[in-house]
Design a protein around this motif. Sequence first.
Motif, mmCIF file in Angstrom:
data_model
loop_
_atom_site.group_PDB
_atom_site.id
_atom_site.type_symbol
_atom_site.label_atom_id
_atom_site.label_comp_id
_atom_site.label_asym_id
_atom_site.label_seq_id
_atom_site.Cartn_x
_atom_site.Cartn_y
_atom_site.Cartn_z
ATOM 1 N N ARG A 105 15.759 -34.659 15.776
ATOM 2 C CA ARG A 105 16.230 -34.176 14.472
ATOM 3 C C ARG A 105 15.345 -34.609 13.302
ATOM 4 N NH1 ARG A 105 22.000 -35.691 13.114
ATOM 5 N NH2 ARG A 105 21.074 -37.714 13.399
ATOM 6 N N SER A 106 14.379 -35.465 13.549
ATOM 7 C CA SER A 106 13.509 -35.929 12.469
ATOM 8 C C SER A 106 12.731 -34.766 11.869
ATOM 9 C CB SER A 106 12.517 -36.967 13.000
ATOM 10 O OG SER A 106 11.543 -37.240 12.015
ATOM 11 N N PRO A 107 12.694 -34.675 10.541
ATOM 12 C CA PRO A 107 11.921 -33.594 9.909
ATOM 13 C C PRO A 107 10.419 -33.718 10.195
ATOM 14 C CG PRO A 107 12.708 -35.141 8.257
ATOM 15 C CD PRO A 107 13.353 -35.528 9.550
ATOM 16 N N PHE A 108 9.971 -34.885 10.582
ATOM 17 C CA PHE A 108 8.543 -35.071 10.862
ATOM 18 C C PHE A 108 8.114 -34.367 12.147
ATOM 19 C CE2 PHE A 108 9.429 -39.268 8.612
ATOM 20 C CZ PHE A 108 9.146 -38.737 7.373
ATOM 21 N N LEU A 109 9.062 -34.069 13.021
ATOM 22 C CA LEU A 109 8.727 -33.378 14.268
ATOM 23 C C LEU A 109 8.646 -31.867 14.088
ATOM 24 C CD1 LEU A 109 10.804 -35.462 16.831
ATOM 25 C CD2 LEU A 109 8.344 -35.516 16.422
#
Length: 133
Positions: A105-109
């Motif tokens: 769920r990380s926006p960095f992914l």
Amino acid sequence: PVTDGSRELHSLCAQLEFLLQFDLKEKRSFFGQRRDYWDFLCQGLARCRQEHEGVHFVTSLDKLKTPVGRGRAFLRYCLVHRQLAESLQLCFLDPESLREWYYARSPFLSPQHRAEILGSLYELDCVTFHLAL
């Protein structure tokens, strides 16, 4: 210039820290200490450069004892020296490392979210920050 007394600065730093901690996998050091986004940043920057000036500066501060404190000091250093977007972009270059540190769920992914975040951070390069380091 933005100074330590600015409400916007506190909000910005809180949001940055939230993003860096959001969906971060819980990791422990060899001695059992919880690892935080500071450890992710150090690892990511170590892969790309010999030594990042901000990491060197923060590790030289004896008063900082926790990874969160070091991470906050690093963010402030990067804001003052207009290096935040570039430093984070270097940490995001290795997708395998991102998956090692962050859950899905990380926006960095997400390439789209990552680009939007970095675009906004690059816009901060035109802002002058006068902060106590």
